[in-house]
Design a protein around this motif. Structure first.
Motif, mmCIF file in Angstrom:
data_model
loop_
_atom_site.group_PDB
_atom_site.id
_atom_site.type_symbol
_atom_site.label_atom_id
_atom_site.label_comp_id
_atom_site.label_asym_id
_atom_site.label_seq_id
_atom_site.Cartn_x
_atom_site.Cartn_y
_atom_site.Cartn_z
ATOM 1 N N UNK A 173 0.828 -1.029 0.287
ATOM 2 C CA UNK A 173 0.005 -0.125 0.030
ATOM 3 C C UNK A 173 0.818 1.328 0.039
ATOM 4 N N UNK A 174 2.125 1.296 0.777
ATOM 5 C CA UNK A 174 2.806 2.468 0.871
ATOM 6 C C UNK A 174 3.393 2.618 -0.552
ATOM 7 N N UNK A 175 3.735 1.491 -1.260
ATOM 8 C CA UNK A 175 4.421 1.664 -2.482
ATOM 9 C C UNK A 175 3.353 2.115 -3.480
ATOM 10 N N UNK A 176 2.348 1.713 -3.522
ATOM 11 C CA UNK A 176 1.238 2.111 -4.561
ATOM 12 C C UNK A 176 1.020 3.837 -4.461
ATOM 13 N N UNK A 177 1.225 4.341 -3.135
ATOM 14 C CA UNK A 177 1.076 5.929 -3.223
ATOM 15 C C UNK A 177 2.276 6.686 -3.082
ATOM 16 N N UNK A 178 3.226 5.760 -3.344
ATOM 17 C CA UNK A 178 4.581 6.468 -3.368
ATOM 18 C C UNK A 178 4.811 7.143 -4.532
ATOM 19 N N UNK A 179 5.815 8.108 -4.572
ATOM 20 C CA UNK A 179 5.897 8.698 -5.844
ATOM 21 C C UNK A 179 6.405 7.900 -7.097
ATOM 22 N N UNK A 180 7.181 6.646 -6.849
ATOM 23 C CA UNK A 180 7.416 5.612 -7.884
ATOM 24 C C UNK A 180 5.996 4.945 -8.216
ATOM 25 N N UNK A 181 5.102 4.665 -7.300
ATOM 26 C CA UNK A 181 3.925 4.205 -7.593
ATOM 27 C C UNK A 181 2.840 4.979 -8.274
ATOM 28 N N UNK A 182 2.718 6.476 -8.022
ATOM 29 C CA UNK A 182 1.944 7.238 -8.504
ATOM 30 C C UNK A 182 2.507 7.629 -9.950
ATOM 31 N N UNK A 183 3.643 7.359 -10.258
ATOM 32 C CA UNK A 183 4.073 7.343 -11.723
ATOM 33 C C UNK A 183 3.582 6.396 -12.575
ATOM 34 N N UNK A 184 3.478 5.125 -12.055
ATOM 35 C CA UNK A 184 2.745 4.111 -12.800
ATOM 36 C C UNK A 184 0.987 4.430 -12.902
ATOM 37 N N UNK A 185 0.546 5.049 -11.955
ATOM 38 C CA UNK A 185 -0.822 5.166 -12.093
ATOM 39 C C UNK A 185 -1.102 6.338 -13.206
ATOM 40 N N UNK A 186 -0.095 7.303 -13.261
ATOM 41 C CA UNK A 186 -0.280 8.370 -14.070
ATOM 42 C C UNK A 186 0.177 7.836 -15.609
ATOM 43 N N UNK A 187 0.870 6.936 -15.726
ATOM 44 C CA UNK A 187 1.443 6.177 -16.914
ATOM 45 C C UNK A 187 0.085 5.677 -17.717
ATOM 46 N N UNK A 188 -1.044 4.811 -16.731
ATOM 47 C CA UNK A 188 -2.326 4.448 -17.127
ATOM 48 C C UNK A 188 -3.377 5.419 -17.078
ATOM 49 N N UNK A 189 -2.947 6.693 -17.037
ATOM 50 C CA UNK A 189 -3.937 7.858 -16.974
ATOM 51 C C UNK A 189 -4.867 8.306 -15.840
ATOM 52 N N UNK A 190 -4.386 7.649 -14.770
ATOM 53 C CA UNK A 190 -5.076 7.952 -13.706
ATOM 54 C C UNK A 190 -4.432 9.382 -13.038
ATOM 55 N N UNK A 191 -5.294 9.999 -12.255
ATOM 56 C CA UNK A 191 -5.058 11.256 -11.714
ATOM 57 C C UNK A 191 -4.985 11.014 -10.318
ATOM 58 N N UNK A 192 -4.040 12.041 -9.533
ATOM 59 C CA UNK A 192 -4.363 11.737 -7.978
ATOM 60 C C UNK A 192 -5.652 12.103 -7.644
ATOM 61 N N UNK A 193 -6.086 11.709 -6.413
ATOM 62 C CA UNK A 193 -7.462 11.603 -5.980
ATOM 63 C C UNK A 193 -7.859 13.200 -6.049
ATOM 64 N N UNK A 194 -9.036 13.438 -6.347
ATOM 65 C CA UNK A 194 -9.491 15.148 -6.235
ATOM 66 C C UNK A 194 -9.719 15.166 -4.646
ATOM 67 N N UNK A 195 -9.319 16.526 -4.339
ATOM 68 C CA UNK A 195 -9.916 16.996 -3.195
ATOM 69 C C UNK A 195 -11.423 16.956 -2.966
ATOM 70 N N UNK A 196 -11.695 16.481 -1.860
ATOM 71 C CA UNK A 196 -13.259 16.640 -1.365
ATOM 72 C C UNK A 196 -13.833 17.719 -0.485
ATOM 73 N N UNK A 197 -14.946 18.167 -0.671
ATOM 74 C CA UNK A 197 -15.356 19.257 0.424
ATOM 75 C C UNK A 197 -15.288 18.712 1.666
#
Length: 265
Positions: free
Chosen positions: A241-265
């Motif tokens: 879980x730590x890895x998938x939300x790390x900078x390296x992990x987020x780079x993979x999510x970005x590669x597949x078109x995902x964005x960081x979670x939007x900020x909610x009210x």
């Protein structure tokens, strides 16, 4: 003499069972895979993250992909799992209310967009505006998306179509798939002239064409939360879980078109 050998053998067996003495490899032999249940739309990214995590740590990640609703119900019914990644907040909330996740591990991980698709090369251009023509463009065909009663992408699609005044016309033509990838496949195979899926799903299937993008204010923000399952005792699960939300992990999510979670009210 036999008694001495027997006592020595007993000590060796005990060492093997409890991982002491010379049998230091016993814990490694007993190591378990990290079991991940993840929304179908995350499949490509999670599989790449698992490969990278194993290369870094030696730990194997085994994943199961389906609609978030189906996975949440499986966890509720006692299916073994260490980590749950949902495509909406509702199904994570469902498990949290039943004390089936570790609340302190919960994190809003990703965001996504909602798009209309057609088979590859489609020239349809639906008006995804108030009182638009999505149903009319489908003709006698179906519009594939997740079942709005429980599959997150279908719930987002229904919300968008209601906001745009198109739900009543579209509802009778829906092909209610059991996951976003099932809806994607219907369009990719040419069995439905139109579909409503996430932008990330459209991006990984060369058999479809994005024919329209829903206005972001027409549906609730798409949020993918992740959390450890309450029954998990696998120490590597938190590390993954730590890895998938790390900078390296987020780079993979970005590669597949995902964005960081939007900020909610």
């Amino acid at each position: 003499m036999f008694g001495v050998r027997k006592r020595a053998m007993t000590r060796l067996v005990s060492a093997a069972v409890f991982g002491v003495g010379l049998m230091v490899s016993a814990p490694a032999a007993m190591a378990q895979d990290v079991l991940v249940m993840a929304a179908a739309s995350t499949k490509n990214a999670v599989e790449k993250l698992a490969v990278q995590f194993k290369a870094k740590t030696g730990a194997t990640v085994t994943s199961s992909f389906a609609a978030s609703s189906a996975l949440a119900k499986q966890i509720e019914n006692g299916a073994p799992a260490d980590l749950f990644i949902s495509a909406d907040l509702d199904w994570m909330d469902y498990l949290q209310k039943k004390d089936l996740i570790k609340v302190d591990s919960r994190v809003n991980l990703l965001g996504n967009d909602l798009v209309a698709i057609g088979p590859k090369g489609s020239t349809l251009k639906p008006k995804l505006t108030q009182g638009g023509d999505l149903a009319a463009l489908a003709g006698d065909g179906r519009i594939a998306t997740g079942d709005p009663s429980n599959v997150p992408v279908g719930k987002y699609a229904k919300a968008a179509l209601e906001k745009l005044g198109q739900w009543e016309a579209v509802e009778p033509k829906l092909a209610r798939a059991d996951s976003v990838r099932a809806a994607l496949a219907l369009v990719s195979r040419g069995e439905a002239p139109l579909g409503i899926v996430y932008a990330t799903d459209a991006a990984v299937d060369p058999g479809v064409t994005v024919v329209g993008i829903f206005p972001q204010d027409s549906y609730p923000a798409i949020v993918y939360p992740a959390a450890l399952v309450a029954t998990s005792k696998n120490s590597q699960a938190a590390a993954f879980l730590d890895y998938v939300k790390s900078p390296d992990g987020m780079a993979v999510w970005k590669e597949f078109g995902f964005a960081p979670a939007p900020k909610l009210p």
